[in-house]
Enzyme design. Structure first.
Site, PDB file in Angstrom:
ATOM      1  N   ASP A 100       0.861  -1.177   0.000  1.00 43.30           N
ATOM      2  CA  ASP A 100       0.000   0.000   0.000  1.00 43.30           C
ATOM      3  C   ASP A 100       0.902   1.232   0.000  1.00 43.30           C
ATOM      4  O   ASP A 100       1.822   1.337   0.813  1.00 43.30           O
ATOM      5  CB  ASP A 100      -0.890  -0.021   1.254  1.00 43.30           C
ATOM      6  CG  ASP A 100      -2.241   0.617   1.013  1.00 43.30           C
ATOM      7  OD1 ASP A 100      -2.280   1.737   0.466  1.00 43.30           O
ATOM      8  OD2 ASP A 100      -3.262   0.001   1.377  1.00 43.30           O
ATOM      9  N   ASP A 197      -2.983   4.685  -2.449  1.00 42.84           N
ATOM     10  CA  ASP A 197      -4.006   5.277  -1.597  1.00 42.84           C
ATOM     11  C   ASP A 197      -4.404   6.678  -2.077  1.00 42.84           C
ATOM     12  O   ASP A 197      -3.531   7.490  -2.392  1.00 42.84           O
ATOM     13  CB  ASP A 197      -3.410   5.381  -0.177  1.00 42.84           C
ATOM     14  CG  ASP A 197      -4.425   5.754   0.874  1.00 42.84           C
ATOM     15  OD1 ASP A 197      -5.360   4.977   1.090  1.00 42.84           O
ATOM     16  OD2 ASP A 197      -4.270   6.829   1.487  1.00 42.84           O
ATOM     17  N   GLU A 238      -6.357   4.130  -6.108  1.00 47.76           N
ATOM     18  CA  GLU A 238      -7.642   4.434  -5.496  1.00 47.76           C
ATOM     19  C   GLU A 238      -8.051   5.810  -6.013  1.00 47.76           C
ATOM     20  O   GLU A 238      -7.743   6.830  -5.406  1.00 47.76           O
ATOM     21  CB  GLU A 238      -7.535   4.439  -3.966  1.00 47.76           C
ATOM     22  CG  GLU A 238      -8.897   4.569  -3.313  1.00 47.76           C
ATOM     23  CD  GLU A 238      -8.841   4.901  -1.819  1.00 47.76           C
ATOM     24  OE1 GLU A 238      -9.848   4.690  -1.144  1.00 47.76           O
ATOM     25  OE2 GLU A 238      -7.796   5.384  -1.337  1.00 47.76           O
ATOM     26  N   HIS A 309     -11.425  -2.525   3.016  1.00 52.44           N
ATOM     27  CA  HIS A 309     -11.313  -2.196   4.443  1.00 52.44           C
ATOM     28  C   HIS A 309     -12.025  -0.886   4.796  1.00 52.44           C
ATOM     29  O   HIS A 309     -11.895  -0.417   5.916  1.00 52.44           O
ATOM     30  CB  HIS A 309      -9.840  -2.081   4.809  1.00 52.44           C
ATOM     31  CG  HIS A 309      -9.173  -0.958   4.061  1.00 52.44           C
ATOM     32  ND1 HIS A 309      -9.016  -0.965   2.694  1.00 52.44           N
ATOM     33  CD2 HIS A 309      -8.671   0.225   4.481  1.00 52.44           C
ATOM     34  CE1 HIS A 309      -8.442   0.151   2.313  1.00 52.44           C
ATOM     35  NE2 HIS A 309      -8.219   0.899   3.379  1.00 52.44           N
ATOM     36  N   ASP A 310     -12.724  -0.282   3.856  1.00 57.86           N
ATOM     37  CA  ASP A 310     -13.309   1.043   4.076  1.00 57.86           C
ATOM     38  C   ASP A 310     -14.827   1.078   4.099  1.00 57.86           C
ATOM     39  O   ASP A 310     -15.410   2.163   4.152  1.00 57.86           O
ATOM     40  CB  ASP A 310     -12.842   2.009   2.977  1.00 57.86           C
ATOM     41  CG  ASP A 310     -11.409   2.468   3.196  1.00 57.86           C
ATOM     42  OD1 ASP A 310     -10.957   2.464   4.353  1.00 57.86           O
ATOM     43  OD2 ASP A 310     -10.748   2.817   2.205  1.00 57.86           O
TER      44      ASP A 310
HETATM   45  C1  GLC Z   1      -7.969   5.601   1.764  1.00 60.28           C
HETATM   46  C2  GLC Z   1      -7.864   4.355   2.587  1.00 60.28           C
HETATM   47  C3  GLC Z   1      -8.468   4.611   3.923  1.00 60.28           C
HETATM   48  C4  GLC Z   1      -7.686   5.714   4.589  1.00 60.28           C
HETATM   49  C5  GLC Z   1      -7.630   6.970   3.710  1.00 60.28           C
HETATM   50  C6  GLC Z   1      -6.594   7.922   4.192  1.00 60.28           C
HETATM   51  O1  GLC Z   1      -9.261   5.942   1.482  1.00 60.28           O
HETATM   52  O2  GLC Z   1      -8.447   3.285   1.909  1.00 60.28           O
HETATM   53  O3  GLC Z   1      -8.507   3.472   4.727  1.00 60.28           O
HETATM   54  O4  GLC Z   1      -8.266   6.035   5.808  1.00 60.28           O
HETATM   55  O5  GLC Z   1      -7.289   6.647   2.396  1.00 60.28           O
HETATM   56  O6  GLC Z   1      -5.309   7.420   3.994  1.00 60.28           O
END
Ligand code: GLC
Ligand code: CA
Length: 527
Positions: A100, A197, A238, A309-310
């Site tokens: 990540d 991310d 992402e 995980h979100d």
């Molecule tokens: C992304 C991650 C999330 C995190 C955020 C800030 O959305 O998937 O879990 O809290 O970024 O890094």
């Protein structure tokens, strides 16, 4: 597609949230040794890549997404040697490792920020984004203002996420160089790719008033991943884009990313994160069909996922995690993982993990959840909303069996309250049941491995009505027909006939005929 990119369609990725996967040393917190001990399990499931959520040094204000040292492992998770052992174990088993990459922000405890906040002329000051006055009303993604006061310099710094996650200033070439060095460090250590991310946050659009999708985005990504050394590695961003944006970021001549997570289907049934709205699974099907056709025409890899995980589990948000839990979990496996693209399976999905339920906010841990609770605690249904939308729904320790801490840890207590349904829904119980989600996932993934049509063939939508999804994946040798019925019993006609391969209902059946709620079946048509 270029051959070197076409091979990414052979990847089947399993996402590990390390804190909750497996505790290897008995302190109640998941760790790298715990992962190493489960590699044979992943192999048995049939995945060939792991996306590991952040395992770097972190004070954990956002569970590792606030990094204080990009080159070392979080104390609770182990050491660099543990990481090397884990990675070697993966590679021995033909499993790739996707790290990540958190590029938008560091932790406020990172050395760069600790220096940066001391004075305006500190060499690291320019690594972050500062203003003398609060320039706009930007709200952080986790709630509350996105600007935080810093006494020592009398300025405000930007944090798109938690206060403890100051945004890096990507306009500064030194920052871009530092982050490229981080990528190279892990590539040299053996990482096979990166999940990036909130990548579209690295360029801000101050003119248009947006914390993301700024004008320099493509330039920065190309500068980072277009370099000779890393051009061939796997990257998934992402960052959701519309039809025009996708070829710009994933196009093969662009040298930016290999693929992105497209989130449209992910937010069905939600009004904001914490409230429900009525939905139909047909909405998810229509979105999938749209993107399947689009990505196929563009000849680019799509990403296939229901959970991460979100957000809460898909089967709990958009299905049935009670009476039809097995049927729903397996139906979604066919609905997504035989499509054209790269499957991503989130830990727990493979045994049909549902969302848990709690009546006390003390049973939660997540910063986003706490912020939402604080802002809404006067609402009579606040706990209902928390139970629905909290990211902790998917962050409870994996329930490996029905024993102590559901097999996750030998400690007296795990780092977070255990899954409220762990006794009823755990891997061991699932595997020993006639209706095993795990056994079904193995079949789906084995078919993916075995069938070139599923991995690289054409997608054709065969749906001719509401309440179900039927599609074909074909190449010169064969077609695989997937039929997924949604929540209501239904008679489906007009589909081609084929050899029954597997399904979640009757032992054997024809492609046409009546389907039970959430029934799914897969057929092979030989050429
Ligand atoms: C992304 C991650 C999330 C995190 C955020 C800030 O959305 O998937 O879990 O809290 O970024 O890094
Ligand atoms: Ca541990």
């Amino acid at each position: 597609m270029k051959e070197e990119n076409e091979k990414f369609l052979d990847w089947i990725v399993y996402q590990i949230y390390p804190r909750s996967f497996m505790d290897g040393n008995g302190d109640g917190i998941g760790d790298l040794k715990g992962i190493t001990g489960k590699l044979d399990y992943l192999k048995e499931l049939g995945v060939n890549a792991v996306w590991l959520s952040p395992c770097y040094k972190s004070p954990n204000c956002d569970n590792g997404y606030d990094i204080s040292d990009y080159r070392d492992i979080m104390d609770e998770f182990g050491t660099l040697d543990d990481w090397k052992e884990m990675t070697a174990g993966m590679h021995e088993r033909g499993i790739k490792l996707i790290m990540d990459f958190v590029a938008n922000h560091t932790s406020d405890r990172h050395y760069w920020f600790k220096e940066a906040r001391k004075s305006k002329d500190n060499p690291y000051h320019g690594y972050y984004i500062w203003r003398d006055e609060i320039p706009n009303g930007w709200q952080s993604v986790f709630g509350g203002p996105a600007w935080e006061y810093n006494g020592a310099t009398g300025e405000y710094y930007l944090h798109s996420f938690a206060v403890g996650q100051p945004d890096l200033n990507w306009e500064n070439p030194k920052v871009r160089k530092e982050m490229a060095d981080v990528i190279d460090y892990w590539v040299d250590m053996g990482a096979d790719g990166f999940r990036c991310d909130v990548l579209n946050f690295i360029s801000k659009d101050f003119k248009k008033g947006k914390m993301f999708d700024g004008p320099k985005f493509h330039e920065y990504v190309k500068e980072l991943f277009g370099r000779e050394k890393v051009r061939g590695i796997f990257t998934v961003g992402e960052c959701s884009f519309g039809k025009e944006g996708i070829p710009q970021i994933c196009g093969e001549d662009r040298d930016e990313l290999k693929c992105i997570f497209q989130f449209e289907h992910f937010y069905i049934g939600q009004e904001g994160k914490f409230c429900r709205r009525p939905y139909k699974i047909d909405e998810a099907r229509d979105i999938l069909v749209k993107w399947q056709n689009f990505y196929q025409d563009e000849d680019l890899p799509y990403t296939l996922f229901t959970d991460n995980h979100d957000n809460a589990h898909y089967i709990s948000r958009l299905g049935n995690d009670g009476k039809y839990r097995y049927e729903c979990a397996t139906m979604y496996a066919v609905m997504f993982y035989l499509l054209r693209g790269i499957p991503f399976i989130y830990q727990g999905q493979e045994y049909g993990s549902p969302d848990p339920r709690y009546s006390d906010i003390k049973d939660f841990d997540d910063v986003e959840t706490f912020n939402y609770f604080e802002a809404n605690k006067n609402l009579p249904d606040v706990m209902d909303r928390i139970n629905y939308g909290s990211r902790d729904n998917v962050r409870r320790p994996v329930c490996w069996n029905g024993g102590k801490n559901y097999g996750f840890s030998s400690a007296d207590k795990a780092w977070i309250t255990l899954h409220s349904r762990g006794e009823e829904v755990n891997l061991e119980r699932d595997v020993n049941s006639e209706k095993s989600v795990f056994a079904f996932y193995k079949k789906v993934l084995a078919l993916r491995k075995e069938s070139g049509a599923v991995r690289h063939g054409r997608f054709t939508d065969l749906t001719a009505g509401e309440g179900y999804f039927a599609y074909e994946r074909s190449d010169a040798n064969e077609s695989i027909l997937a039929v997924c019925n949604f929540e209501n019993p239904k008679s489906i006609e007009g589909l081609p006939c084929g050899e029954y391969l597997f399904g979640n209902g009757a032992k054997r059946r024809d492609s046409n005929g009546s389907y039970a709620p959430y029934e799914t079946a897969v057929f092979r048509i030989k050429r």
